[in-house]
Design a protein around this motif. Structure first.
Motif, PDB file in Angstrom:
ATOM      1  N   LYS A 162       0.845  -1.192   0.000  1.00  0.00           N
ATOM      2  CA  LYS A 162       0.000   0.000   0.000  1.00  0.00           C
ATOM      3  C   LYS A 162       0.880   1.240   0.000  1.00  0.00           C
ATOM      4  CE  LYS A 162      -3.621  -2.640   0.436  1.00  0.00           C
ATOM      5  NZ  LYS A 162      -4.518  -2.878  -0.718  1.00  0.00           N
ATOM      6  N   GLY A 163       0.408   2.304  -0.654  1.00  0.00           N
ATOM      7  CA  GLY A 163       1.146   3.559  -0.660  1.00  0.00           C
ATOM      8  C   GLY A 163       2.428   3.436  -1.465  1.00  0.00           C
ATOM      9  N   THR A 164       3.451   4.155  -1.002  1.00  0.00           N
ATOM     10  CA  THR A 164       4.748   4.165  -1.685  1.00  0.00           C
ATOM     11  C   THR A 164       5.819   3.647  -0.731  1.00  0.00           C
ATOM     12  OG1 THR A 164       4.126   6.030  -3.092  1.00  0.00           O
ATOM     13  CG2 THR A 164       6.481   5.605  -2.804  1.00  0.00           C
ATOM     14  N   MET A 165       6.641   2.732  -1.210  1.00  0.00           N
ATOM     15  CA  MET A 165       7.697   2.135  -0.391  1.00  0.00           C
ATOM     16  C   MET A 165       9.003   2.124  -1.176  1.00  0.00           C
ATOM     17  SD  MET A 165       5.692  -1.142   1.256  1.00  0.00           S
ATOM     18  CE  MET A 165       7.081  -1.575   2.291  1.00  0.00           C
ATOM     19  N   ILE A 166      10.123   2.242  -0.465  1.00  0.00           N
ATOM     20  CA  ILE A 166      11.457   2.171  -1.067  1.00  0.00           C
ATOM     21  C   ILE A 166      12.258   1.105  -0.347  1.00  0.00           C
ATOM     22  CG2 ILE A 166      13.620   3.401  -1.507  1.00  0.00           C
ATOM     23  CD1 ILE A 166      12.003   5.978  -1.675  1.00  0.00           C
ATOM     24  N   HIS A 167      12.935   0.256  -1.102  1.00  0.00           N
ATOM     25  CA  HIS A 167      13.780  -0.799  -0.538  1.00  0.00           C
ATOM     26  C   HIS A 167      15.213  -0.616  -1.032  1.00  0.00           C
ATOM     27  CE1 HIS A 167      15.873  -4.703  -0.777  1.00  0.00           C
ATOM     28  NE2 HIS A 167      15.210  -5.019   0.319  1.00  0.00           N
ATOM     29  N   ILE A 168      16.165  -0.579  -0.115  1.00  0.00           N
ATOM     30  CA  ILE A 168      17.584  -0.523  -0.458  1.00  0.00           C
ATOM     31  C   ILE A 168      18.276  -1.655   0.292  1.00  0.00           C
ATOM     32  CG2 ILE A 168      19.717   0.821  -0.415  1.00  0.00           C
ATOM     33  CD1 ILE A 168      18.010   3.349  -0.424  1.00  0.00           C
ATOM     34  N   PHE A 170      34.740  -7.510   0.604  1.00  0.00           N
ATOM     35  CA  PHE A 170      33.424  -8.028   0.232  1.00  0.00           C
ATOM     36  C   PHE A 170      32.897  -7.332  -1.021  1.00  0.00           C
ATOM     37  CE2 PHE A 170      33.843  -9.123   4.634  1.00  0.00           C
ATOM     38  CZ  PHE A 170      33.164 -10.328   4.773  1.00  0.00           C
ATOM     39  N   ALA A 171      32.433  -8.135  -1.973  1.00  0.00           N
ATOM     40  CA  ALA A 171      31.763  -7.598  -3.149  1.00  0.00           C
ATOM     41  C   ALA A 171      30.333  -7.212  -2.792  1.00  0.00           C
ATOM     42  CB  ALA A 171      31.757  -8.627  -4.272  1.00  0.00           C
ATOM     43  N   VAL A 172      29.851  -6.140  -3.403  1.00  0.00           N
ATOM     44  CA  VAL A 172      28.506  -5.634  -3.141  1.00  0.00           C
ATOM     45  C   VAL A 172      27.569  -6.076  -4.259  1.00  0.00           C
ATOM     46  CG1 VAL A 172      27.088  -3.560  -2.918  1.00  0.00           C
ATOM     47  CG2 VAL A 172      29.364  -3.641  -1.873  1.00  0.00           C
ATOM     48  N   VAL A 173      26.504  -6.777  -3.894  1.00  0.00           N
ATOM     49  CA  VAL A 173      25.474  -7.201  -4.850  1.00  0.00           C
ATOM     50  C   VAL A 173      24.181  -6.485  -4.458  1.00  0.00           C
ATOM     51  CG1 VAL A 173      24.247  -9.143  -5.870  1.00  0.00           C
ATOM     52  CG2 VAL A 173      26.602  -9.433  -5.077  1.00  0.00           C
ATOM     53  N   PRO A 174      23.745  -5.466  -5.226  1.00  0.00           N
ATOM     54  CA  PRO A 174      22.631  -4.622  -4.784  1.00  0.00           C
ATOM     55  C   PRO A 174      21.255  -5.105  -5.252  1.00  0.00           C
ATOM     56  CG  PRO A 174      23.597  -3.699  -6.755  1.00  0.00           C
ATOM     57  CD  PRO A 174      24.384  -4.955  -6.445  1.00  0.00           C
ATOM     58  N   LEU A 175      20.251  -4.711  -4.504  1.00  0.00           N
ATOM     59  CA  LEU A 175      18.851  -4.818  -4.927  1.00  0.00           C
ATOM     60  C   LEU A 175      18.157  -3.556  -4.421  1.00  0.00           C
ATOM     61  CD1 LEU A 175      16.482  -7.921  -4.585  1.00  0.00           C
ATOM     62  CD2 LEU A 175      15.679  -5.571  -4.708  1.00  0.00           C
ATOM     63  N   ILE A 176      17.869  -2.644  -5.337  1.00  0.00           N
ATOM     64  CA  ILE A 176      17.251  -1.358  -4.996  1.00  0.00           C
ATOM     65  C   ILE A 176      15.943  -1.251  -5.774  1.00  0.00           C
ATOM     66  CG2 ILE A 176      17.535   1.151  -5.034  1.00  0.00           C
ATOM     67  CD1 ILE A 176      20.579   0.644  -5.046  1.00  0.00           C
ATOM     68  N   SER A 177      14.860  -0.975  -5.084  1.00  0.00           N
ATOM     69  CA  SER A 177      13.565  -0.925  -5.760  1.00  0.00           C
ATOM     70  C   SER A 177      12.597  -0.021  -5.007  1.00  0.00           C
ATOM     71  CB  SER A 177      12.971  -2.334  -5.885  1.00  0.00           C
ATOM     72  OG  SER A 177      12.917  -2.971  -4.629  1.00  0.00           O
ATOM     73  N   ALA A 178      11.562   0.416  -5.708  1.00  0.00           N
ATOM     74  CA  ALA A 178      10.505   1.244  -5.133  1.00  0.00           C
ATOM     75  C   ALA A 178       9.171   0.808  -5.712  1.00  0.00           C
ATOM     76  CB  ALA A 178      10.745   2.722  -5.423  1.00  0.00           C
ATOM     77  N   SER A 179       8.135   0.878  -4.896  1.00  0.00           N
ATOM     78  CA  SER A 179       6.790   0.486  -5.342  1.00  0.00           C
ATOM     79  C   SER A 179       5.780   1.558  -4.961  1.00  0.00           C
ATOM     80  CB  SER A 179       6.387  -0.856  -4.714  1.00  0.00           C
ATOM     81  OG  SER A 179       6.259  -0.712  -3.309  1.00  0.00           O
ATOM     82  N   SER A 180       4.682   1.614  -5.705  1.00  0.00           N
ATOM     83  CA  SER A 180       3.631   2.589  -5.406  1.00  0.00           C
ATOM     84  C   SER A 180       2.328   2.168  -6.064  1.00  0.00           C
ATOM     85  CB  SER A 180       4.032   3.981  -5.903  1.00  0.00           C
ATOM     86  OG  SER A 180       3.008   4.923  -5.631  1.00  0.00           O
ATOM     87  N   ASP A 181       1.231   2.426  -5.351  1.00  0.00           N
ATOM     88  CA  ASP A 181      -0.094   2.233  -5.962  1.00  0.00           C
ATOM     89  C   ASP A 181      -0.572   3.502  -6.645  1.00  0.00           C
ATOM     90  OD1 ASP A 181      -0.773   3.881  -3.852  1.00  0.00           O
ATOM     91  OD2 ASP A 181      -1.833   2.326  -2.723  1.00  0.00           O
ATOM     92  N   LEU A 182       0.251   4.552  -6.609  1.00  0.00           N
ATOM     93  CA  LEU A 182      -0.001   5.834  -7.273  1.00  0.00           C
ATOM     94  C   LEU A 182      -1.283   6.515  -6.803  1.00  0.00           C
ATOM     95  CD1 LEU A 182       1.021   4.925 -10.951  1.00  0.00           C
ATOM     96  CD2 LEU A 182       2.442   5.874  -9.105  1.00  0.00           C
ATOM     97  N   VAL A 241      -0.340  -2.362  -8.260  1.00  0.00           N
ATOM     98  CA  VAL A 241       0.822  -1.727  -7.638  1.00  0.00           C
ATOM     99  C   VAL A 241       1.974  -1.817  -8.634  1.00  0.00           C
ATOM    100  CG1 VAL A 241       2.478  -1.764  -5.740  1.00  0.00           C
ATOM    101  CG2 VAL A 241       0.070  -2.291  -5.308  1.00  0.00           C
ATOM    102  N   PHE A 242       2.629  -0.697  -8.874  1.00  0.00           N
ATOM    103  CA  PHE A 242       3.712  -0.624  -9.841  1.00  0.00           C
ATOM    104  C   PHE A 242       5.052  -0.547  -9.108  1.00  0.00           C
ATOM    105  CE2 PHE A 242      -0.106   1.285 -11.552  1.00  0.00           C
ATOM    106  CZ  PHE A 242      -0.234   0.671 -12.797  1.00  0.00           C
TER     107      PHE A 242
END
Length: 406
Positions: A46-52, A104-116, A123-124
């Motif tokens: 729900k709403g807008t979320m950011i994941h780092i 240590f090598a860095v393997v990222p997963l960065i994403s954001a979601s929103s129902d606008l 949800v996109f």
């Protein structure tokens, strides 16, 4: 020598929730990292979320080849070599990855979601992640030059690998759709790109003595700016305390083009000419424009398709909120169809019209894995503390006889 064992080359868990759950996150998938684990999970948000999130991987590796250096008795190396009879030295991987923190090598997963704020069951999401294979970077002999020091023995593993680097990112967009209260589906589309580098020694001529003068040193650097892939996901909730999940990730074909540089030992010269010459006439394999110091070259390899089935049991409190859960994921990785690296060079020799492809085979088998993980929520006033844990097991990617340093 001790045997080297390896499980699947994907890291078991990816992101700030899935990692501590040992990868058991396909059914839970309730943050924006669902763009990778199961895009159907986006429909829960729900709403807008950011994941780092990042995974940190240590590439530490040592190799000691059994035996010792042979004496060179060929007429081209009169007097032999000074290191004959010397035991092979231990070599150590010095690579940390394209981006690193300390060792240590860095393997990222960065994403954001929103129902606008649309009030729709959609949800996109958008984000970027690395493919999740933590076994690409190797650097054993970064300063080695063929016949650079006649008193220094050549690297004992040089015919396997001297250096190797794969930096890949997958920019992605996704959407999750709530079909009804019990069923969600999701779709992810990715446009990836990769940068590859590698260096290896080969026999320039017959070289059972492993004399440097008969070797050739070949290095390649190539890029692929279009690696398409898709992900499909589904979630089904037959009861409030049970959730079933499915996720599929398509294979990713890497077809990188760039340049290759070859250095030949003194014993490989034929009538004073370099054995290797650039291809000057069509048909070309990788493209025209090669020179004696920069051949046109390309690399073909794959990352496998992956399918995961998951089941999750949920303990809820009196308000219906999740208090604890436990999840089991069963995963199949199609490594048998992603088992080779093919190196192609637009070149020829003074004796042959074209160079054949160099195929590096790994003998991979399909990998099956089981991942069991869960979480427990501890109320702390208006806040919550989540405690997570998990365990995973992967079957071996390759039998011992196929184990390679790369």
């Amino acid at each position: 020598a001790g045997a080297a064992h390896a499980g699947g080359t994907f890291i078991p868990g990816y992101g700030s929730q899935a990692q501590p759950r040992a990868g058991a996150f396909t059914a839970k998938a309730d943050d924006p990292s669902a763009i990778f684990h199961n895009p159907a999970g986006l429909a829960k948000l729900k709403g807008t979320m950011i994941h780092i999130g990042v995974n940190l991987i240590n590439f530490s590796q040592e190799f000691t080849r059994s035996g010792s250096y042979d004496q060179c008795t060929d007429a081209k190396c009169p007097g032999g070599v000074p290191y004959a009879g010397q035991s092979y030295e231990t070599v150590e991987n010095q690579a940390h990855g394209a981006v690193s923190v300390g060792d240590f090598a860095v393997v990222p997963l960065i994403s954001a979601s929103s129902d606008l704020g649309l009030g729709l069951p959609l949800v996109f999401a958008a984000g970027v992640f690395a493919p999740g294979a933590g076994s690409a970077d190797r650097e054993f002999e970064p300063d080695y030059i063929i016949e650079g020091d006649p008193n220094r023995p050549p690297p004992p593993q040089r015919y396997d690998i001297m250096s190797q680097e794969l930096a890949a990112l997958m920019p992605s967009v996704a959407v999750g759709y709530q079909v009804n209260e019990k069923f969600d589906i999701g779709l992810r589309v990715s446009w990836g790109f990769a940068h590859l580098k590698g260096q290896v020694a080969t026999w320039g001529l017959r070289n059972f003595e492993e004399w440097e003068g008969f070797d050739a040193d070949f290095a390649i650097e190539a890029e692929d700016n279009f690696i398409p892939s898709v992900g499909l996901g589904a979630l089904y909730r037959p009861r409030t305390d049970l959730e079933l999940g499915f996720n599929y990730r398509s294979a990713q074909s890497i077809n990188a083009k760039g340049t290759g540089v070859a250095y030949s030992g003194s014993g490989t010269l034929v009538e004073g000419l370099d054995v290797l010459q650039p291809q000057t006439d069509a048909p070309y394999v990788c493209g025209p424009g090669g020179t004696i110091v920069a051949f046109t070259a390309c690399v073909e390899t794959k990352l496998p398709q992956v399918a995961t089935l998951a089941g999750r049991w949920i303990l809820r409190d009196d308000a219906g909120e999740e208090r604890a859960d436990i999840e089991l994921d069963l995963q199949w990785e199609n490594w048998s169809n992603a088992s080779t690296i093919t190196n192609l060079v637009d070149g020829k020799t003074v004796l042959h019209p074209a160079l054949p492809p160099s195929v590096v085979r790994h003998g991979y088998k399909d990998v099956l894995s089981a991942r069991l993980g869960g979480s427990y929520v501890v109320p702390l006033g208006k806040n919550k503390l989540s405690v997570r844990g998990g365990v995973a097991h992967d079957t071996k990617t390759a039998p011992n006889s196929w184990t390679r340093l790369d």
